[in-house]
Scaffold this active site. Structure first.
Site, mmCIF file in Angstrom:
data_model
loop_
_atom_site.group_PDB
_atom_site.id
_atom_site.type_symbol
_atom_site.label_atom_id
_atom_site.label_comp_id
_atom_site.label_asym_id
_atom_site.label_seq_id
_atom_site.Cartn_x
_atom_site.Cartn_y
_atom_site.Cartn_z
ATOM 1 C CG ASP A 193 34.638 51.727 32.425
ATOM 2 O OD1 ASP A 193 34.629 52.186 31.275
ATOM 3 O OD2 ASP A 193 34.616 52.462 33.440
ATOM 4 C CG ASP A 194 38.717 51.540 31.142
ATOM 5 O OD1 ASP A 194 39.089 51.810 30.000
ATOM 6 O OD2 ASP A 194 37.872 52.227 31.768
ATOM 7 C CD GLU A 219 33.310 57.160 35.456
ATOM 8 O OE1 GLU A 219 33.490 57.919 34.488
ATOM 9 O OE2 GLU A 219 34.028 56.157 35.682
ATOM 10 C CG HIS A 279 30.731 51.344 29.668
ATOM 11 N ND1 HIS A 279 30.108 52.293 30.444
ATOM 12 C CD2 HIS A 279 32.008 51.782 29.535
ATOM 13 C CE1 HIS A 279 30.967 53.246 30.769
ATOM 14 N NE2 HIS A 279 32.148 52.949 30.233
ATOM 15 C CG HIS A 297 31.630 57.702 29.867
ATOM 16 N ND1 HIS A 297 31.642 57.180 28.611
ATOM 17 C CD2 HIS A 297 32.403 56.880 30.626
ATOM 18 C CE1 HIS A 297 32.398 56.091 28.594
ATOM 19 N NE2 HIS A 297 32.878 55.885 29.803
ATOM 20 C CG HIS A 338 36.623 52.961 27.631
ATOM 21 N ND1 HIS A 338 36.293 54.188 27.107
ATOM 22 C CD2 HIS A 338 35.808 52.771 28.706
ATOM 23 C CE1 HIS A 338 35.329 54.722 27.848
ATOM 24 N NE2 HIS A 338 35.008 53.882 28.825
#
Ligand code: HPA
Ligand code: ZN
Length: 341
Positions: free
Chosen positions: A275-276, A197, A14, A194, A16
């Site tokens: 994630d980021d 969340e 996961h 997603h 981005h």
């Protein structure tokens, strides 16, 4: 324990790619492209990265992505992330990219996919890291726009394995994308999204029932519904959990209250991801290290999480087995030598 985690072979499922854009690289690319950004220094950027919720983050994330214009920009962004993977012993990465963030400002789909996939090819050759690409639709946009992106992607189908759904969750339920997901599956893309969340467990139900997803990104709010938990276990779907993201976006108030351990005890298959990483205070190893400390996870737990990361990847069985063997060898060796980590 920290060295055990750092050297552990693992997969990131996961991530981005736009969320891996570190401030220093953002400045470099902005200068090259003559693009103004509203920050004077890396310190100023870091100060701006304080979020109360998902939308706060998304507003800044989309703005920063504006510096990415050329194939070279997408190449550097991706290669930089993959170099970090090499340092962290990430052996396989499943990378999400948001074409609409770029095509909506006049950057072609071809520019985006060519830059990213060239970096992936070079990383395989030079860094020995395997990658898979997941094309993600922005859920705040219409289904019609997602269809347009699907069409744009078709000449590059061989480079893309799966589709995802990200951006503002509340008010944009999975069912909004029912038709385009059916079309994606027809084209051979694996459906992911997603869900749960910020959205409720209802969103997770829709993602698995209406979109037929094969893996759940985040999924925290699935815990609200016992029947849903049962169903996720029955269908053998994994959750890609992102601990530091959950803290940064106030999905969870404190790492000590993070539901990861509870998820594992319930029998859910979970993985750890960043994630980021440029926005949420840490790469994948930091996510492992911080959650291990907060929840007192054992080496066995950590081993299980890394195992899940390969098991629930989109790799074919032979490649999964290759990485699982590598992981098992690492684990038994550290045990045999009784190394004091
Ligand atoms: N959630 C939704 N959309 C996103 C995220 C996220 O965590 N990161 C990048 N786009
Ligand atoms: Zn995400």
């Amino acid at each position: 324990m920290q060295a055990f985690i750092e050297n552990l072979p693992k997969a990131e499922l996961h991530l981005h790619i736009e969320g891996s854009l570190e401030p220093s690289l953002m400045f470099k690319i902005a200068r090259r492209n003559n693009i103004n950004i509203p920050y004077k220094s890396v310190e100023e950027v870091e100060k701006a990265y304080q979020f109360n919720c998902l939308q706060d983050f998304l507003d800044i994330y989309y703005q920063s992505a504006h510096v990415l214009v050329t194939q070279q920009d997408f190449y550097e962004l991706t290669y930089h992330y993959l170099q970090n993977c090499a340092i962290q012993n990430v052996r396989h990465a499943e990378i999400m990219f948001d074409p609409q963030t770029h095509t909506n400002r006049g950057v072609s789909f071809e520019t985006v996919i060519t830059g990213i996939s060239k970096a992936c090819k070079d990383a395989q050759e030079k860094l020995n890291i395997s990658t898979i690409l997941i094309m993600s639709f922005l859920r705040h946009l219409s289904e019609e726009e997602a269809f347009k992106t699907l069409n744009d992607s078709l000449p590059y189908k061989a480079k893309i394995t799966a589709v995802g759904l990200d951006s503002s969750e509340i008010g944009n339920p999975p069912s909004k994308f029912k038709n385009v997901y059916a079309a994606c599956v027809e084209e051979g893309y694996i459906p992911m999204a997603h869900a749960g969340e910020e959205g409720s467990s209802e969103y997770v139900w829709e993602a698995i029932d209406v979109l037929g997803i094969k893996r759940i990104d985040h999924g925290n709010n699935a815990l609200q519904d016992k029947n849903l938990i049962k169903e996720i276990i029955n269908r053998d779907l994994a959750l890609t959990v992102c601990p530091l993201s959950n803290i940064a976006l106030n999905v969870v108030d404190d790492l000590k209250n993070h539901p990861l351990k509870k998820m594992m005890e319930l029998g859910l298959k979970v993985t750890i991801n960043s994630d980021d990483p440029a926005y949420f205070g840490g790469n994948i190893n930091k996510n492992y290290i911080e959650i291990q400390k907060a929840l007192q996870l054992t080496k066995e737990d950590i081993y299980q999480l890394a195992k899940n990361s390969f098991q629930y990847s989109l790799l074919d069985n032979a490649k999964k087995q290759y990485f699982l063997n590598e992981l098992e060898k690492y684990y038994t060796q550290t045990k045999e030598k009784q190394l004091e980590f």
